[in-house]
Design an enzyme around this catalytic site. Structure first.
Site, PDB file in Angstrom:
ATOM      1  CG  ASP A 141      -1.907  -1.118   1.247  1.00 23.05           C
ATOM      2  OD1 ASP A 141      -2.229  -1.618   0.158  1.00 23.05           O
ATOM      3  OD2 ASP A 141      -2.349  -1.511   2.341  1.00 23.05           O
ATOM      4  CE  LYS A 142       0.454   8.543  -1.448  1.00 19.13           C
ATOM      5  NZ  LYS A 142      -0.505   9.637  -1.788  1.00 19.13           N
TER       6      LYS A 142
END
Length: 321
Positions: A141-142
């Site tokens: 995830d970012k």
């Protein structure tokens, strides 16, 4: 803008898989593309989102399909620094920083890991992942930092993808979570699918979804309000650790999507401490162990790194409040 069409199940369709039913429609989309749309939360029935392509339909059910507008995009190479941990002719292992998106998508067409890899590797990246995701066999995830492996040719891509699909790799994460898990060690089971109430979220679902298993153990308490846990994945679902830990009531610190900061902690902070705490702009999740078999030599590859400085600083802050 999205296009929408509907498909109604007939008597002859009783018990047919949803993706097969939709492929009979007039959209012209392949069954694999429709399966992907289902899993992305683009199909609903009577207002309820369905994310299981194997869902068995019943006569009379009407399914609505939203088709996002296609956008052709050729990612460009960008000179973005990468922290490469290991590299050879077949693959590279890197430490992804928090805040970096892995591959281009709506709203993030530049500054991604793919853009950086195109500059670093040139034409050597594997293209199996498609135009938007060359070399990418898994993602973080970012706001999750940590170890990732990238394929530099098709042989490596196939081998690594098969290892991910078989869940034969070793992957471990460190997470700072609110509270202390009870029990202090355990295995979380629960199918994960798109949340029927919010397409941006994943959730443990009672019907459909994909099987997911997370093994966790308490490493240490982090002050009065939080703790450091290790999570090891048996499966690799979207937001898996974040979703599973939130179901135990131990949301990852900084994860605004699945939880919130305990109000009692906010009440305990003075203005200076609140300002310091609000400076932590990511969720406290870090991929710190990655192990796999080298796709060409079969050698066991093992990598481990430490928590990034901002998570260490968060822990030190929480120990003092």
């Amino acid at each position: 803008m999205t296009d929408q069409y509907t498909v109604t199940a007939q008597d002859r369709d009783n018990g047919v898989r949803l993706d097969k039913l939709l492929s009979k429609g007039d959209s012209g989309l392949s069954r694999s593309r429709l399966k992907a749309l289902i899993e992305e939360g683009c199909v609903s029935q009577s207002g309820e989102t369905i994310t299981d392509a194997s869902f068995r339909v019943k006569p009379g059910q009407v399914f609505s399909v939203d088709i996002p507008e296609a956008r052709e995009y050729e990612p460009k190479a960008e000179n973005i620094p990468l922290e490469v941990v290991y590299e050879d002719d077949d693959l590279l292992v890197l430490n992804k920083p928090a805040g970096m998106v892995v591959h281009p998508a709506a709203g993030n067409y530049d500054g991604t890991l793919v853009n950086a890899l195109l500059y670093h590797c040139g034409d050597s990246l594997s293209g199996i992942g498609g135009v938007k995701r060359p070399g990418i066999v898994h993602r973080l995830d970012k706001e999750t930092s940590g170890l990732m492996v990238v394929a530099k040719n098709d042989i490596a891509h196939v081998s690594l993808s098969e290892q991910f699909a078989a869940h034969s790799l070793e992957r471990a994460y460190l997470a700072v979570v609110w509270g202390v898990p009870d029990p202090k060690m355990g295995r979380i089971e629960g199918n994960i699918g798109r949340s029927p109430s919010n397409r941006k979220k994943m959730a443990v679902v009672g019907r459909g979804g994909k099987t997911a298993f997370t093994n966790y153990k308490l490493i240490q308490n982090v002050g009065y309000y939080a703790s450091l846990v290790e999570c090891r994945l048996e499966t690799g679902r979207t937001h898996q650790i974040r979703v599973h830990m939130s179901t135990k009531g131990n949301t990852v610190v900084g994860d605004a999507l699945y939880g919130r900061t305990p109000p009692r902690l906010l009440r305990a902070l003075n203005d200076v401490q609140k300002q310091a705490f609000n400076g932590f702009k990511r969720h406290a999740l870090h991929a710190y162990i990655l192990g796999f078999l080298h796709p060409r030599t079969g050698e066991e590859m093992y990598f481990e790194n430490e928590l990034p400085s901002e998570i260490n600083e968060l822990c030190e802050f929480l120990k003092k409040v």
